[in-house]
Scaffold this motif. Sequence first.
Motif, PDB file in Angstrom:
ATOM      1  N   LEU A   6       6.170  -9.268   1.219  1.00 25.75           N
ATOM      2  CA  LEU A   6       6.614  -9.431  -0.165  1.00 25.75           C
ATOM      3  C   LEU A   6       5.961  -8.384  -1.062  1.00 25.75           C
ATOM      4  CD1 LEU A   6       8.210 -11.052  -2.246  1.00 25.75           C
ATOM      5  CD2 LEU A   6       6.219 -12.545  -2.475  1.00 25.75           C
ATOM      6  N   SER A   7       4.696  -8.145  -0.854  1.00 23.16           N
ATOM      7  CA  SER A   7       3.981  -7.136  -1.635  1.00 23.16           C
ATOM      8  C   SER A   7       4.556  -5.750  -1.394  1.00 23.16           C
ATOM      9  CB  SER A   7       2.496  -7.164  -1.269  1.00 23.16           C
ATOM     10  OG  SER A   7       1.811  -6.130  -1.928  1.00 23.16           O
ATOM     11  N   THR A   8       4.850  -5.440  -0.144  1.00 25.90           N
ATOM     12  CA  THR A   8       5.430  -4.143   0.191  1.00 25.90           C
ATOM     13  C   THR A   8       6.813  -3.992  -0.438  1.00 25.90           C
ATOM     14  OG1 THR A   8       4.233  -4.142   2.294  1.00 25.90           O
ATOM     15  CG2 THR A   8       6.087  -2.634   2.095  1.00 25.90           C
ATOM     16  N   ALA A   9       7.605  -5.020  -0.368  1.00 29.88           N
ATOM     17  CA  ALA A   9       8.946  -4.967  -0.956  1.00 29.88           C
ATOM     18  C   ALA A   9       8.884  -4.793  -2.467  1.00 29.88           C
ATOM     19  CB  ALA A   9       9.715  -6.235  -0.598  1.00 29.88           C
ATOM     20  N   MET A  10       7.980  -5.503  -3.117  1.00 32.44           N
ATOM     21  CA  MET A  10       7.843  -5.384  -4.574  1.00 32.44           C
ATOM     22  C   MET A  10       7.331  -3.998  -4.961  1.00 32.44           C
ATOM     23  SD  MET A  10       6.415  -9.126  -5.689  1.00 32.44           S
ATOM     24  CE  MET A  10       6.157  -8.625  -7.369  1.00 32.44           C
ATOM     25  N   SER A  11       6.406  -3.455  -4.183  1.00 33.68           N
ATOM     26  CA  SER A  11       5.885  -2.121  -4.457  1.00 33.68           C
ATOM     27  C   SER A  11       6.984  -1.075  -4.310  1.00 33.68           C
ATOM     28  CB  SER A  11       4.730  -1.818  -3.509  1.00 33.68           C
ATOM     29  OG  SER A  11       4.260  -0.511  -3.721  1.00 33.68           O
ATOM     30  N   THR A  12       7.773  -1.204  -3.262  1.00 33.58           N
ATOM     31  CA  THR A  12       8.887  -0.282  -3.044  1.00 33.58           C
ATOM     32  C   THR A  12       9.888  -0.360  -4.181  1.00 33.58           C
ATOM     33  OG1 THR A  12       8.625  -0.498  -0.656  1.00 33.58           O
ATOM     34  CG2 THR A  12      10.721   0.372  -1.440  1.00 33.58           C
ATOM     35  N   GLN A  13      10.182  -1.559  -4.640  1.00 35.87           N
ATOM     36  CA  GLN A  13      11.124  -1.728  -5.744  1.00 35.87           C
ATOM     37  C   GLN A  13      10.577  -1.124  -7.031  1.00 35.87           C
ATOM     38  OE1 GLN A  13      14.229  -2.907  -5.339  1.00 35.87           O
ATOM     39  NE2 GLN A  13      14.569  -2.257  -7.434  1.00 35.87           N
ATOM     40  N   ASN A  14       9.279  -1.286  -7.268  1.00 34.29           N
ATOM     41  CA  ASN A  14       8.671  -0.691  -8.458  1.00 34.29           C
ATOM     42  C   ASN A  14       8.751   0.830  -8.423  1.00 34.29           C
ATOM     43  OD1 ASN A  14       8.029  -3.101  -9.661  1.00 34.29           O
ATOM     44  ND2 ASN A  14       5.946  -3.168  -8.839  1.00 34.29           N
ATOM     45  N   ILE A  15       8.527   1.414  -7.262  1.00 36.09           N
ATOM     46  CA  ILE A  15       8.616   2.870  -7.128  1.00 36.09           C
ATOM     47  C   ILE A  15      10.050   3.330  -7.371  1.00 36.09           C
ATOM     48  CG2 ILE A  15       8.481   4.784  -5.474  1.00 36.09           C
ATOM     49  CD1 ILE A  15       6.026   3.335  -4.269  1.00 36.09           C
ATOM     50  N   LEU A  16      11.016   2.622  -6.810  1.00 34.58           N
ATOM     51  CA  LEU A  16      12.422   2.980  -7.023  1.00 34.58           C
ATOM     52  C   LEU A  16      12.804   2.871  -8.494  1.00 34.58           C
ATOM     53  CD1 LEU A  16      14.100   1.305  -3.914  1.00 34.58           C
ATOM     54  CD2 LEU A  16      13.709   3.741  -4.310  1.00 34.58           C
ATOM     55  N   ASN A  17      12.316   1.844  -9.169  1.00 31.65           N
ATOM     56  CA  ASN A  17      12.587   1.697 -10.597  1.00 31.65           C
ATOM     57  C   ASN A  17      11.967   2.846 -11.390  1.00 31.65           C
ATOM     58  OD1 ASN A  17      14.072  -0.642 -10.340  1.00 31.65           O
ATOM     59  ND2 ASN A  17      12.344  -2.000 -10.743  1.00 31.65           N
ATOM     60  N   ASP A  18      10.735   3.229 -11.041  1.00 32.02           N
ATOM     61  CA  ASP A  18      10.082   4.336 -11.739  1.00 32.02           C
ATOM     62  C   ASP A  18      10.843   5.648 -11.548  1.00 32.02           C
ATOM     63  OD1 ASP A  18       8.132   2.604 -12.617  1.00 32.02           O
ATOM     64  OD2 ASP A  18       6.640   3.207 -11.096  1.00 32.02           O
ATOM     65  N   VAL A  19      11.316   5.880 -10.335  1.00 33.76           N
ATOM     66  CA  VAL A  19      12.094   7.091 -10.064  1.00 33.76           C
ATOM     67  C   VAL A  19      13.405   7.065 -10.848  1.00 33.76           C
ATOM     68  CG1 VAL A  19      13.382   8.329  -8.275  1.00 33.76           C
ATOM     69  CG2 VAL A  19      11.057   7.540  -7.816  1.00 33.76           C
ATOM     70  N   SER A  20      14.050   5.924 -10.898  1.00 32.07           N
ATOM     71  CA  SER A  20      15.310   5.811 -11.644  1.00 32.07           C
ATOM     72  C   SER A  20      15.103   6.076 -13.128  1.00 32.07           C
ATOM     73  CB  SER A  20      15.911   4.426 -11.446  1.00 32.07           C
ATOM     74  OG  SER A  20      16.274   4.222 -10.108  1.00 32.07           O
ATOM     75  N   VAL A  21      14.034   5.541 -13.687  1.00 32.15           N
ATOM     76  CA  VAL A  21      13.746   5.764 -15.106  1.00 32.15           C
ATOM     77  C   VAL A  21      13.444   7.235 -15.364  1.00 32.15           C
ATOM     78  CG1 VAL A  21      12.091   5.275 -16.935  1.00 32.15           C
ATOM     79  CG2 VAL A  21      13.009   3.407 -15.576  1.00 32.15           C
TER      80      VAL A  21
END
Length: 58
Positions: A6-21
């Motif tokens: 869960l932590s890995t998935a949330m971290s990956t999602q945060n990175i993807l969101n940062d890249v998108s922004v």
Amino acid sequence: MDIASLSTAMSTQNILNDVSVAMLSKSLDTVEDMGDGMVKIMESSVTPYLGQNIDYYV
């Protein structure tokens, strides 16, 4: 689902969101620059005296 995955998935999602922004911000900067350029082109094309005089020779 365990805590580690869960932590890995949330971290990956945060990175993807940062890249998108970041990409959206860069796109917005590009569009603003293009808009400024378009305004300059439109301002330079305005010539109110154009077409008032006609030079002709016979």
